[in-house]
Design a protein around this motif. Structure first.
Motif, PDB file in Angstrom:
ATOM      1  N   ARG A 101       0.832  -1.215   0.000  1.00  0.00           N
ATOM      2  CA  ARG A 101       0.000   0.000   0.000  1.00  0.00           C
ATOM      3  C   ARG A 101       0.860   1.257   0.000  1.00  0.00           C
ATOM      4  O   ARG A 101       0.558   2.223  -0.686  1.00  0.00           O
ATOM      5  N   PHE A 102       1.933   1.239   0.766  1.00  0.00           N
ATOM      6  CA  PHE A 102       2.830   2.393   0.804  1.00  0.00           C
ATOM      7  C   PHE A 102       3.397   2.676  -0.582  1.00  0.00           C
ATOM      8  O   PHE A 102       3.404   3.813  -1.042  1.00  0.00           O
ATOM      9  N   LEU A 103       3.865   1.633  -1.255  1.00  0.00           N
ATOM     10  CA  LEU A 103       4.451   1.812  -2.582  1.00  0.00           C
ATOM     11  C   LEU A 103       3.400   2.231  -3.605  1.00  0.00           C
ATOM     12  O   LEU A 103       3.687   3.024  -4.506  1.00  0.00           O
ATOM     13  N   GLN A 104       2.170   1.722  -3.469  1.00  0.00           N
ATOM     14  CA  GLN A 104       1.091   2.148  -4.365  1.00  0.00           C
ATOM     15  C   GLN A 104       0.765   3.617  -4.143  1.00  0.00           C
ATOM     16  O   GLN A 104       0.522   4.353  -5.093  1.00  0.00           O
ATOM     17  N   TYR A 105       0.764   4.054  -2.889  1.00  0.00           N
ATOM     18  CA  TYR A 105       0.511   5.457  -2.576  1.00  0.00           C
ATOM     19  C   TYR A 105       1.581   6.352  -3.206  1.00  0.00           C
ATOM     20  O   TYR A 105       1.288   7.441  -3.680  1.00  0.00           O
ATOM     21  N   ARG A 106       2.814   5.858  -3.237  1.00  0.00           N
ATOM     22  CA  ARG A 106       3.903   6.631  -3.831  1.00  0.00           C
ATOM     23  C   ARG A 106       3.809   6.658  -5.350  1.00  0.00           C
ATOM     24  O   ARG A 106       4.491   7.420  -6.004  1.00  0.00           O
ATOM     25  N   GLY A 107       2.960   5.793  -5.934  1.00  0.00           N
ATOM     26  CA  GLY A 107       2.704   5.861  -7.368  1.00  0.00           C
ATOM     27  C   GLY A 107       3.384   4.813  -8.215  1.00  0.00           C
ATOM     28  O   GLY A 107       3.485   4.966  -9.435  1.00  0.00           O
ATOM     29  N   PHE A 108       3.829   3.735  -7.613  1.00  0.00           N
ATOM     30  CA  PHE A 108       4.461   2.674  -8.385  1.00  0.00           C
ATOM     31  C   PHE A 108       3.400   1.681  -8.852  1.00  0.00           C
ATOM     32  O   PHE A 108       2.384   1.479  -8.203  1.00  0.00           O
ATOM     33  N   THR A 109       3.655   1.056  -9.999  1.00  0.00           N
ATOM     34  CA  THR A 109       2.693   0.109 -10.570  1.00  0.00           C
ATOM     35  C   THR A 109       2.775  -1.231  -9.845  1.00  0.00           C
ATOM     36  O   THR A 109       3.743  -1.519  -9.139  1.00  0.00           O
ATOM     37  N   ARG A 110       1.758  -2.053 -10.076  1.00  0.00           N
ATOM     38  CA  ARG A 110       1.738  -3.382  -9.449  1.00  0.00           C
ATOM     39  C   ARG A 110       2.934  -4.222  -9.879  1.00  0.00           C
ATOM     40  O   ARG A 110       3.488  -4.961  -9.084  1.00  0.00           O
ATOM     41  N   GLU A 111       3.319  -4.117 -11.133  1.00  0.00           N
ATOM     42  CA  GLU A 111       4.455  -4.894 -11.632  1.00  0.00           C
ATOM     43  C   GLU A 111       5.748  -4.480 -10.939  1.00  0.00           C
ATOM     44  O   GLU A 111       6.570  -5.324 -10.578  1.00  0.00           O
ATOM     45  N   GLN A 112       5.925  -3.190 -10.771  1.00  0.00           N
ATOM     46  CA  GLN A 112       7.129  -2.685 -10.110  1.00  0.00           C
ATOM     47  C   GLN A 112       7.165  -3.120  -8.644  1.00  0.00           C
ATOM     48  O   GLN A 112       8.215  -3.494  -8.134  1.00  0.00           O
TER      49      GLN A 112
END
Length: 90
Positions: free
Chosen positions: A67-78
């Motif tokens: 969730r933290f990484l998604q909030y920062r704007g990274f894609t699911r693949e990344q």
């Protein structure tokens, strides 16, 4: 783009912010270069800095990190590329 990328934001978040400023999609795509493998490396750096390189011990911790990484704007693949390497080492 360079400033936000250096601050630890991913391509999706940068794209949303640029769209909000009225920049057209073609210009954004040209500068973001989503196919660039550097975004996965950036996601890993942000993850290591925030979580000190500690892989999650359970599903709740993994969800929190994702969730933290998604909030920062990274894609699911990344994001999944970070956790796939951990699963392979087990």
């Amino acid at each position: 783009v360079r400033y936000k990328r250096n601050r630890g934001f991913g391509p999706e978040r940068i794209q949303l912010e640029l769209n909000a400023k009225g920049i057209d999609d073609a210009t954004i795509a040209e500068h973001l270069m989503l196919a660039d493998n550097g975004w996965s490396n950036d996601a890993r750096k942000v993850w290591q800095k925030h979580f000190k390189g500690k892989y999650p011990e359970n599903y709740a911790e993994k969800a929190k990190q994702m969730r933290f990484l998604q909030y920062r704007g990274f894609t699911r693949e990344q994001i999944s590329s970070i956790f796939k390497e951990e699963e392979m080492s087990i």
